[in-house]
Design a protein around this motif. Structure first.
Motif: not given
Length: 508
Positions: A477-501
């Motif tokens: 998976a690919l995650v982009a950015g400088w914010s702590d919000k990148v960790f929200d993307v990890l949650v989406a990825l673990d739940n079957g979503g994508s970096a765009l969820t």
């Protein structure tokens, strides 16, 4: 709407180092470019080139996705300039409904963003100065009018600054209807240049510094008193506090005032409201750490506590989750994120990496350049661990042999759950041996050691390529950015979503 990570028939390309890479889809490329945009010259890409690429990507994407991404960048990633660029470019390509006006009204959250958007519009359309903006897009005009109606006299006065476009010019261009007589009076004051001088920390300190004093000691005492009054008044914003820690300590404020500074810095709710990017805390930490005296320790501790709040509730990393955190320290990562910043891409990667490290109970951390080196660090002190990495980065050289991270795991037969690589994604083998690459090593590692392992590329530069194909079935998976919000993307990825969820959830 669903977005794939890559086209199923994505053809291999090369990155800026000439190494094999994979091109992202327009959605993912725009997301990565926006999330990492400083709009200043970078190691591999000049600012004007990045801007042209952003414009082309806006044209290549669906308007609703572009609008959602602009809101996500402003409200979740706390970026200011690049969402305005997306507004301007979307106005050039999309008409027929109220999407652009709704977007502008949502993205413009400060009065100076009105003038910045107009300056961006002028540049994008080959114009210069307010007098050339008479043919303003109707949707932009409507959105800016809605924005004007939200600001009070204090906000208008605070952000009425010199520039190619002033707020007065914007008022004439936009013609916002006043919502009541009081607001019309404010607009009239703005036109005449008669808005009252706002109470800000800048004006208070400026007034204190410009008075006549008998001695320099009297001047210093007056400045100290002013700082103490600002601190105790609660009118000193979090960002202003963070950026002025050196000045506050140099003013030798009272123990009571300094204790309030430390309490505000470490307050979880204040941190959340401040919307500070994590690397801002590192910049403040370094400024304070360089100061002499015994009052520094408490401020450093408060900064550690503040940053820890950024990832306090990071899910998906229980005691049994085995994680590798690998930080790219190559030459291209030794690049300031903007012309006015001392913070490097390398710093951003370290801060995010050490934030993750602080929340994992089973973690291996390290850095890679020519070689890959594991570094044993205590779990918890994020900023102190960043400084330890910074001190040791020359120990691995400055190439980008990221494949060594996974090769080391494979050779040790060490099965882990998640491999996190913080990088600008311009990886290559400095030995020019095509048999060794991150793509090959990852495939072999999953085949022979850890079939269920997942690789997360944290893209800190947004150049539009990845060193291996990013597909869920490959565990990548690919995650982009400088914010702590990148960790929200990890949650989406673990739940079957994508970096765009998270972007898909934005309502307009």
């Amino acid at each position: 709407m669903r977005f794939n990570f890559f086209s199923r028939a994505a053809a291999p390309v090369v990155n800026h180092e000439g190494a094999p890479a994979f091109a992202l889809t327009p959605q993912m490329e725009l997301y990565a470019a926006v999330a990492t945009a400083a709009l200043s010259d970078q190691f591999y890409e000049k600012a004007d080139v990045r801007l042209l690429r952003l414009r082309a990507l806006v044209a290549a994407n669906e308007p609703l996705f572009v609008a959602r991404l602009a809101v996500y960048a402003r409200e979740h990633l706390h970026l200011r300039s690049v969402p305005l660029v997306l507004c301007v470019e979307l106005a050039r390509h999309h008409r027929g409904d109220g999407l652009v006006s709704r977007l502008v009204a949502r993205v413009v959250q400060r009065p100076d963003e009105i003038t910045e958007l107009l300056a961006c519009y002028a540049q994008a359309n080959g114009r210069s100065g307010p007098k050339t903006l008479h043919r303003l897009s109707k949707q932009l005009q409507k959105g800016l009018a809605l924005s004007f109606n939200r600001f009070d006299g204090y906000q208008l006065a605070k952000y009425d600054r010199e520039g190619a476009v002033r707020l007065r010019d914007a008022l004439f261009l936009v013609h916002p209807p006043a919502k009541d007589a009081a607001q019309q009076a404010l607009f009239d004051q703005l036109v005449r240049g008669e808005l009252p001088t706002p109470y800000t920390w800048e004006t208070e300190l400026s007034a204190a510094g410009q008075r006549a004093y008998a001695t320099e000691a009297d001047r210093h005492a007056a400045i100290r008193t002013t700082w103490e009054a600002l601190i105790t008044s609660g009118k000193l914003g979090y960002m202003a506090l963070l950026r002025n820690l050196r000045n506050i300590l140099a003013a030798d404020v009272s123990a009571v005032a300094l204790a309030q500074v430390e309490a505000t810095l470490a307050d979880a709710q204040a941190v959340a409201r401040s919307k500070q990017l994590p690397f801002r805390f590192l910049a403040a930490y370094r400024e304070v750490k360089a100061l002499p005296g015994g009052r520094v320790a408490g401020v450093l501790t408060a900064l550690e506590t503040a940053l820890a709040h950024s990832a306090a509730n990071l899910p998906g990393f229980g005691p049994a989750t085995r994680v590798v955190v690998a930080c790219d320290v190559s030459g291209s990562m030794q690049q300031p994120i903007s012309a006015r910043s001392k913070v490097l891409l390398y710093d951003v990667g370290l801060v995010l990496g050490m934030l993750l490290h602080s929340r994992c109970q089973h973690v291996v951390a390290g850095m890679f350049g020519n070689t890959w080196k594991r570094v044993a660090l205590p779990r918890g002190p994020v900023l102190r661990n960043v400084e330890e990495f910074y001190r040791r980065e020359g120990e691995v050289g400055y190439a980008t042999n990221g494949y060594l991270v996974v090769q080391d795991l494979r050779q040790r037969r060490e099965a882990v759950d998640k491999v996190m690589i913080f990088t600008d994604c311009q990886l290559w083998n400095s030995q020019w041996d095509s048999s060794n690459s991150l793509a090959r090593e990852w495939a072999e590692y999953r085949r022979t050691v850890a079939p269920h392992a997942r690789l997360y590329l944290f893209d800190l530069a947004g150049h539009g390529t990845a060193p291996l194909e990013v597909r869920p079935e490959h565990g990548v998976a690919l995650v982009a950015g400088w914010s702590d919000k990148v960790f929200d993307v990890l949650v989406a990825l673990d739940n079957g979503g994508s970096a765009l969820t998270e972007i898909e959830k934005i309502e307009l």
